[in-house]
Enzyme design. Sequence first.
Site, PDB file in Angstrom:
ATOM      1  N   PHE A 253       1.826   2.786  -3.298  1.00 34.92           N
ATOM      2  CA  PHE A 253       0.740   3.409  -4.035  1.00 34.92           C
ATOM      3  C   PHE A 253       0.245   4.684  -3.385  1.00 34.92           C
ATOM      4  CE2 PHE A 253       0.515  -0.936  -5.646  1.00 34.92           C
ATOM      5  CZ  PHE A 253       0.771  -0.625  -6.953  1.00 34.92           C
TER       6      PHE A 253
ATOM      7  N   TYR B 299       0.829  -1.198   0.000  1.00 31.15           N
ATOM      8  CA  TYR B 299       0.000   0.000   0.000  1.00 31.15           C
ATOM      9  C   TYR B 299       0.866   1.251   0.000  1.00 31.15           C
ATOM     10  CZ  TYR B 299      -4.120  -2.784   1.384  1.00 31.15           C
ATOM     11  OH  TYR B 299      -5.151  -3.662   1.426  1.00 31.15           O
TER      12      TYR B 299
ATOM     13  N   GLU C 205      -9.415  -5.552 -13.025  1.00 31.21           N
ATOM     14  CA  GLU C 205      -9.376  -6.025 -11.631  1.00 31.21           C
ATOM     15  C   GLU C 205     -10.776  -6.022 -11.020  1.00 31.21           C
ATOM     16  OE1 GLU C 205      -6.252  -3.921  -9.594  1.00 31.21           O
ATOM     17  OE2 GLU C 205      -4.734  -4.653 -10.990  1.00 31.21           O
TER      18      GLU C 205
ATOM     19  N   GLU D 137     -13.652  -1.504   4.215  1.00 33.20           N
ATOM     20  CA  GLU D 137     -12.398  -2.181   3.895  1.00 33.20           C
ATOM     21  C   GLU D 137     -12.450  -3.609   4.427  1.00 33.20           C
ATOM     22  OE1 GLU D 137      -9.691  -1.546   2.013  1.00 33.20           O
ATOM     23  OE2 GLU D 137      -9.113  -3.574   2.601  1.00 33.20           O
TER      24      GLU D 137
ATOM     25  N   GLU E  22     -11.160   3.021  -5.845  1.00 31.38           N
ATOM     26  CA  GLU E  22      -9.967   2.962  -6.713  1.00 31.38           C
ATOM     27  C   GLU E  22      -9.674   1.492  -7.012  1.00 31.38           C
ATOM     28  OE1 GLU E  22      -6.200   4.174  -5.173  1.00 31.38           O
ATOM     29  OE2 GLU E  22      -6.792   4.050  -3.077  1.00 31.38           O
TER      30      GLU E  22
END
Lengths: 632, 632
Positions: free
Chosen positions: A323, A320, A441, A388, A432
């Site tokens: 990114f 993470y 994806e 999440e 995203e």
Amino acid sequence: MPLGQRAGDKSDSRYCGVEVLDFPAGDGLPAVLTHSLSSAFDFLLAPLVDPDYRPTPGAVLPVAASDLVLSPSQWSSHIVGKISEWIDLDSEDEQLRLDSELTLKQEIAWATHLSLQACVIPPPKRSTCANYARVVNNILQGLTNMQLWLRIPLEKSESMEEDRDKSETVDSWEWWNSFRLLCEHSSQLYVALDILSSLPSMNSLGRWFGEPVRAAILQTDAFLTNARGYPCLSKRHQTLLTGFFNHSVQVIISGRSNHNVSQVSEGVLSRDENHTEDTPTQHALSPYLDYMAYLYQRMDPLPEQERFEPLMDNLEAQTYETFEKDTVKYTQYQRAIAKALVDKVSDDEVSTARTVLMVVGAGRGPLVRASLQAAEETGRTLKVYAVEKNPNAVITLHSLIKLEGWESMVTIISSDMRCWDAPEKADILVSELLGSFGDNELSPECLDGAQRFLKPDGISIPSSYTSFIQPVTASKLHNDIKAHKDIAHFETAYVVKLHRVARLAPPQEVFSFAHPNFSPKATNQRYTKLQFELPQDTGSCLVHGFAGYFDAVLYKDVHLGIEPNTCTPNMFSWFPIFFPLRKPIYVPSESPIEVHFWRCCGATKVWYEWALVAPSPSPIHNSNGRSYWVGL
Amino acid sequence: MPLGQRAGDKSDSRYCGVEVLDFPAGDGLPAVLTHSLSSAFDFLLAPLVDPDYRPTPGAVLPVAASDLVLSPSQWSSHIVGKISEWIDLDSEDEQLRLDSELTLKQEIAWATHLSLQACVIPPPKRSTCANYARVVNNILQGLTNMQLWLRIPLEKSESMEEDRDKSETVDSWEWWNSFRLLCEHSSQLYVALDILSSLPSMNSLGRWFGEPVRAAILQTDAFLTNARGYPCLSKRHQTLLTGFFNHSVQVIISGRSNHNVSQVSEGVLSRDENHTEDTPTQHALSPYLDYMAYLYQRMDPLPEQERFEPLMDNLEAQTYETFEKDTVKYTQYQRAIAKALVDKVSDDEVSTARTVLMVVGAGRGPLVRASLQAAEETGRTLKVYAVEKNPNAVITLHSLIKLEGWESMVTIISSDMRCWDAPEKADILVSELLGSFGDNELSPECLDGAQRFLKPDGISIPSSYTSFIQPVTASKLHNDIKAHKDIAHFETAYVVKLHRVARLAPPQEVFSFAHPNFSPKATNQRYTKLQFELPQDTGSCLVHGFAGYFDAVLYKDVHLGIEPNTCTPNMFSWFPIFFPLRKPIYVPSESPIEVHFWRCCGATKVWYEWALVAPSPSPIHNSNGRSYWVGL
């Protein structure tokens, strides 16, 4: 001594060699080497065997220097072998053919004994060179480390429209193509291009950037003379050389000096013209080398994202952290959210209205931060749900919110969005989930599921995205895939930095998705046929596959993407994707390329299938998603 | 009931089917089947699902008959499924495309449930049929036993020379070719050809004999009417049908009857025209079936050598016995030896001269017998040395000589000819070392060694031999080789009966050898480039490899060989040889085929390499003899 320092460049293009034209009789080779190295050349392209020798039973090969006169590391670091240029494997004269075969094999065997890194083999002497290719192919089967560089003049004559059928057109790329097809794309066979004074069109030159070119042999005749009498290159030559530097191609200077410039004029190297024997004379080709160094050093440093190179790796392994550093990306999100907030809540309603925003796939919180910054920037009040499913990311998210004091504005939902039952509906859904190819994806499937949390007039950010492809020559990538020796790897798409690639036609749109989409008949299956026309002056080419990109509309005029013509600058989260073809396809000059792409959805997985239809049909790749898919 | 008896024919071409045009509503299928079988048809091409049905969620598929109304063996032996013809996988209408995909998959699944042997899928509706091919390819991946026969009309329009660029030329072979390339040459994908009233040129038809054609669907409209009112076919149609019978293709009659001939006229089947309900009426298409039976029965019986079929086997496993039976071959040897004896010994010298003849590789003695018979026939006196290295054959040889009383004339040398030290030199050296490709079993090397026994003016029988090749379409052979899933099998030549093969151009000479050859520079390495021009009206085609043959001059005008244009009749010792290409090559209409062949000699082995150069280069096959060679 490298041409210079260029931040980030670790490629071979820093090194410059020089071709030894005359056979160094006796033990002249060490002297030539010392002289060239002291003149700042990095290596020699040197003959290994007396070119006047012809095979004689029982004779000892008249080599330029025995292996003992140079150290093993000198041989391997500073000498590229030059195979005798008289050999003619496709002569009608059988004796010459047999002598040539024997000589080629003897010289390569000698070069192998010297542990050279590479040998340059001479250009084919005629347009059909099947016997030459056969013998080289035989040799390649037995080589383990050494490379062979086939020398090819860089030329392509453009035929006039009216006499196209009459005039013999020459395109030296065709020689190379036949040769490597006969040698089955051997990964140890490379090209050394002879750069002459005239150059074909840029489109035609561009093809070579996807080919395994190791060296550009720059002829002194290709140089012009500047006002002060020094060698220089035409603008077109400069552009070509810069292209080569950017594609890890090294330069070799070749020919007789045409520029007898005084070596004292520049002061620094000032020396008496009547130098003694102990003072080595400067190399006759030094002015050309100096110009190369000037060209090289003049180039811009490599951009930051070019140095970051997870070649052929799975990007999911990146953390993470990496990114989240892509500030350009989150700035674009913040701009899009700000515009959406202003559209949702007019300035009159600012004090009373509260906007519900859901971040699906919140990770460690970058989109939560972008959302709150957008709210602050526009003076809108926000209620954020951060969904999440990765429990580890959720821990970080909790710390972040506490640290930033966002507790009143942000609710963390530790759950898979598919299972969550939202307590209220959202005005804005932010995600995203885009891959390099946009929908690769499962963004469409995830957002279809998440839109049940969205009000009928709600906004999805991104609101739409489109994938793009373009045909490319990419011999290096193709050989990397071929090394796996199975079909599955040729039916897999790769997220990869496209370095040694020739882009043959502008990218075209493949699949588009818009969110939300409340139509009951909506499907995420897609089928698109594309036809690519190559510029007329390209000539024929070989297509190894298709480079893929995406562009996303986050909201209204705020977009994000990697499609080369519209790409967001200085963003490094996405590399292109590469869809290979199992068999590279020869595309004759001016023939269109037609490719079909399918996005297929099954009960448990989503996958692509693709096939070439023109100039000749390929097998359907990845039938039923047998080799490459994303699980639902 | 088969069309008739033809000696030696065990292929499917004995069976004739009939297409069911109307959907047999209710449970009509058993009645249609019974009626057709009783009218001597062997099977039905029948729709499986109501063609008016379109996919409806939750609906039960309206099948022609449940699996229970016919027995499992009836379904599998007598029904070929016909997939609904309305499906259009390449329509611009997305809904029609999706409905078509669903229907095709449902019907195939139903056919699989019924254990049918094959289904006919409808012709592509447009020239690009990539989506149709993709769906069929998906289905093929999941099929284990059932075949799919793609229905293709047999048509090819010949464009006029002047307006070649303007007029749209149709060649249905191109559809098939695109389709099977997209489906990657699936071994379960076949062709069913619709035979119409007009036929393209014979050269164009000939291509289909190398393709996997399973059925010729003969339209009643293609028939003419003879003087007595019965259906018959044009000469060209007869030739085509005979070709199909010879290539194991079965016929299916289709269409409405155009010949309402009285069924009582022939006496045998005489029945009252006012038949009762219990008497089944004859099938409306029976006259067409009768004509097919007539055509089939009129054919010549299969020649003896056609019935002998060691397909893809290694001929070395065959016993001496089989080869000794090839009387034609030994008769030719005897004729050649007789001529050589007469040349060596004039009539005047008959009483005094003795000719020394050596048989190298005598085996169990057939050449010894031929030599002695030639001596007797010409009245010459012979001293024979029979050299044989196989000790088991030598035992038989000793028995033979004793049995025949040849002890005074024949000396047996139980030795490898390479080690033997001959007590005297020979006038004539006789050998039978030729392979299907002439030099492919080391005849040149063996005879080079043996010629040290030969007098300077001695004669070798054979005195020379030449190999030949021609390009062929051979999809069956290609798929058989592909099943091995490696490259080595594609770099191996096969001695094989060429059954389902299209010969695309006349054979050309490859390598020649003459014996004896006392030149000190003689080599048995060879390199030959050949260019084949296909007849202009052939159209495009796919080349799977090259069929190889030999012709040998035994002595003067006595030859022996299998080259099709000059082959020795009724000889069965040699089948052709087949050199495959790793990848079948598409040859556009009127493009020449250029192939290069090498015969290579190493220290321990001899091998061939081959490569296509035009229309596009292939890899060099069998580089360094890595896959296929003969050890020295």
